[in-house]
Design a protein around this motif. Structure first.
Motif, PDB file in Angstrom:
ATOM      1  N   ASN A  85       0.824  -1.208   0.000  1.00  0.00           N
ATOM      2  CA  ASN A  85       0.000   0.000   0.000  1.00  0.00           C
ATOM      3  C   ASN A  85       0.857   1.257   0.000  1.00  0.00           C
ATOM      4  O   ASN A  85       0.519   2.258  -0.629  1.00  0.00           O
ATOM      5  CB  ASN A  85      -0.939   0.000   1.207  1.00  0.00           C
ATOM      6  CG  ASN A  85      -2.160  -0.868   0.990  1.00  0.00           C
ATOM      7  OD1 ASN A  85      -2.449  -1.278  -0.135  1.00  0.00           O
ATOM      8  ND2 ASN A  85      -2.876  -1.172   2.061  1.00  0.00           N
ATOM      9  N   ILE A  86       1.964   1.223   0.722  1.00  0.00           N
ATOM     10  CA  ILE A  86       2.868   2.373   0.726  1.00  0.00           C
ATOM     11  C   ILE A  86       3.432   2.607  -0.668  1.00  0.00           C
ATOM     12  O   ILE A  86       3.431   3.733  -1.185  1.00  0.00           O
ATOM     13  CB  ILE A  86       3.998   2.167   1.753  1.00  0.00           C
ATOM     14  CG1 ILE A  86       3.427   2.144   3.177  1.00  0.00           C
ATOM     15  CG2 ILE A  86       5.051   3.268   1.623  1.00  0.00           C
ATOM     16  CD1 ILE A  86       4.432   1.749   4.240  1.00  0.00           C
ATOM     17  N   THR A  87       3.903   1.545  -1.300  1.00  0.00           N
ATOM     18  CA  THR A  87       4.506   1.672  -2.623  1.00  0.00           C
ATOM     19  C   THR A  87       3.475   2.052  -3.686  1.00  0.00           C
ATOM     20  O   THR A  87       3.807   2.703  -4.672  1.00  0.00           O
ATOM     21  CB  THR A  87       5.199   0.351  -3.014  1.00  0.00           C
ATOM     22  OG1 THR A  87       6.122  -0.010  -1.983  1.00  0.00           O
ATOM     23  CG2 THR A  87       5.962   0.495  -4.322  1.00  0.00           C
ATOM     24  N   SER A  88       2.222   1.666  -3.466  1.00  0.00           N
ATOM     25  CA  SER A  88       1.173   1.935  -4.462  1.00  0.00           C
ATOM     26  C   SER A  88       0.861   3.414  -4.603  1.00  0.00           C
ATOM     27  O   SER A  88       0.227   3.836  -5.574  1.00  0.00           O
ATOM     28  CB  SER A  88      -0.107   1.187  -4.072  1.00  0.00           C
ATOM     29  OG  SER A  88      -0.760   1.829  -2.974  1.00  0.00           O
ATOM     30  N   GLY A  89       1.278   4.217  -3.631  1.00  0.00           N
ATOM     31  CA  GLY A  89       0.978   5.645  -3.672  1.00  0.00           C
ATOM     32  C   GLY A  89      -0.143   6.058  -2.750  1.00  0.00           C
ATOM     33  O   GLY A  89      -0.519   7.245  -2.714  1.00  0.00           O
ATOM     34  N   MET A  90      -0.682   5.122  -1.974  1.00  0.00           N
ATOM     35  CA  MET A  90      -1.810   5.424  -1.085  1.00  0.00           C
ATOM     36  C   MET A  90      -1.497   6.568  -0.124  1.00  0.00           C
ATOM     37  O   MET A  90      -2.386   7.361   0.225  1.00  0.00           O
ATOM     38  CB  MET A  90      -2.197   4.169  -0.299  1.00  0.00           C
ATOM     39  CG  MET A  90      -3.375   4.366   0.644  1.00  0.00           C
ATOM     40  SD  MET A  90      -3.799   2.863   1.577  1.00  0.00           S
ATOM     41  CE  MET A  90      -4.387   1.799   0.263  1.00  0.00           C
ATOM     42  N   TYR A  91      -0.240   6.662   0.296  1.00  0.00           N
ATOM     43  CA  TYR A  91       0.137   7.669   1.297  1.00  0.00           C
ATOM     44  C   TYR A  91       1.048   8.754   0.730  1.00  0.00           C
ATOM     45  O   TYR A  91       1.683   9.491   1.493  1.00  0.00           O
ATOM     46  CB  TYR A  91       0.819   6.980   2.479  1.00  0.00           C
ATOM     47  CG  TYR A  91      -0.056   5.953   3.137  1.00  0.00           C
ATOM     48  CD1 TYR A  91      -1.129   6.331   3.923  1.00  0.00           C
ATOM     49  CD2 TYR A  91       0.166   4.586   2.943  1.00  0.00           C
ATOM     50  CE1 TYR A  91      -1.955   5.398   4.522  1.00  0.00           C
ATOM     51  CE2 TYR A  91      -0.654   3.637   3.537  1.00  0.00           C
ATOM     52  CZ  TYR A  91      -1.718   4.055   4.320  1.00  0.00           C
ATOM     53  OH  TYR A  91      -2.538   3.125   4.898  1.00  0.00           O
ATOM     54  N   ASP A  92       1.093   8.871  -0.574  1.00  0.00           N
ATOM     55  CA  ASP A  92       2.031   9.828  -1.186  1.00  0.00           C
ATOM     56  C   ASP A  92       1.776  11.265  -0.750  1.00  0.00           C
ATOM     57  O   ASP A  92       2.727  12.034  -0.557  1.00  0.00           O
ATOM     58  CB  ASP A  92       1.966   9.734  -2.711  1.00  0.00           C
ATOM     59  CG  ASP A  92       2.759   8.565  -3.260  1.00  0.00           C
ATOM     60  OD1 ASP A  92       3.239   7.740  -2.450  1.00  0.00           O
ATOM     61  OD2 ASP A  92       2.889   8.466  -4.503  1.00  0.00           O
ATOM     62  N   THR A  93       0.518  11.644  -0.624  1.00  0.00           N
ATOM     63  CA  THR A  93       0.218  13.024  -0.211  1.00  0.00           C
ATOM     64  C   THR A  93       0.821  13.319   1.148  1.00  0.00           C
ATOM     65  O   THR A  93       1.440  14.382   1.363  1.00  0.00           O
ATOM     66  CB  THR A  93      -1.301  13.253  -0.188  1.00  0.00           C
ATOM     67  OG1 THR A  93      -1.833  13.053  -1.499  1.00  0.00           O
ATOM     68  CG2 THR A  93      -1.625  14.668   0.281  1.00  0.00           C
TER      69      THR A  93
END
Length: 292
Positions: A85-93
């Motif tokens: 999930n981290i790598t997927s961009g879920m927390y990019d913001t």
């Protein structure tokens, strides 16, 4: 070698640091702090980061992708914070916002994301939440990439395995989590002598505790090595002797260790240096010699 401590989230000002130097016999060069991602609301971090980074000492900031307190008794089972999930961009913001905040500080920040990944007690560990060691490496590189894009050049990246892997098998070995020399600035090792408090009931010397892990990380990289967390119980042996032997072996066997950060709180047991007068006296006597 330099000395640092973790004392929950207490910010020690200049006067307090002078008092601590008198108490422990060494200048406190590093203060350790922990920050959970929690609900990933950057507004929750702003005042805290300003407070922490006003410290007169260097700051080791351990950055933890999980929710505290967890919703159940198994805090490591938080699938929302899986490595994929981290790598997927879920927390990019959130990651980008956090990076931008740190980049604005005119000081070096030692950032330790997703520490003790070779254990089994955090959501980012490689054996929980359907994670793998490769997932950890991908997540590490993803987070660092976002920091680079935010021009956070003041960040020193601290890769930090536990000194022993749990479970202890080849798939979960320390080497499996190494993201590459170009991805890190420093290596930290964590380890605790649990004495008779753990299942094995084994009292471990500093050498027994850190020797294998140290040999592994120093074979992987030439980057500086620190002890990111260390503590010793009073149960199962003589803590004062343990501390004395720690200092003796540090100067001979562990020549690449540049910083030692003591986990100075009463948590699972009383890890504090001053858990007894004898432990404190022994530490102070040695600290005046070995910490510079």
């Amino acid at each position: 070698m330099k000395f640092g401590i973790y004392r929950l989230n207490y910010l020690l000002n200049s006067i307090a640091l002078i008092d601590l130097k008198e108490e422990y016999g060494a200048e406190v060069s590093f203060l350790s702090f922990y920050r959970a991602w929690n609900h990933c609301n950057i507004e929750n971090d702003l005042s805290w980061l300003n407070w922490v980074l006003s410290s007169p000492s260097d700051v080791l900031l351990t950055w933890e992708p999980w929710l505290i307190p967890p919703a159940h008794h198994a805090p490591e089972i938080q699938p929302d914070f899986s490595l994929k999930n981290i790598t997927s961009g879920m927390y990019d913001t959130y990651i980008r916002a956090f990076a931008s905040i740190l980049a604005a500080f005119q000081r070096t920040i030692f950032l330790r994301p997703m520490h003790e990944m070779n254990g089994c007690w955090y959501p980012w560990c490689g054996t929980v939440n359907q994670n793998t060691p490769d997932d950890f490496i991908n997540a590490w590189r993803h987070i660092k990439k976002l920091f680079v894009e935010a021009d956070a050049s003041n960040i020193k990246w601290v890769w930090s395995p536990y000194t022993s892997s749990y479970p202890d098998n080849s798939e979960n070995g320390i080497c499996s989590y190494f993201p590459g020399d170009n991805q890190i600035d420093m290596i930290a090792l964590d380890g605790y002598n649990w004495g008779t408090l753990n299942e094995s009931g084994a009292w471990q010397s500093f050498l027994e505790l850190f020797g294998k892990g140290y040999d592994i990380v120093t074979s992987l990289s030439t980057k500086p090595v620190i002890i990111g967390e260390v503590g010793c119980t009073e149960f199962g042996g003589e803590k004062s002797k343990w501390i004395n032997n720690m200092f003796l072996i540090l100067s001979s066997k562990f020549s690449r260790i540049q910083i030692l950060i003591w986990f100075d709180i009463d948590k699972e047991c009383d890890w504090r240096i001053a858990s007894s007068d004898s432990a404190l006296d022994t530490f102070k006597k040695n600290a005046k010699i070995y910490f510079k």
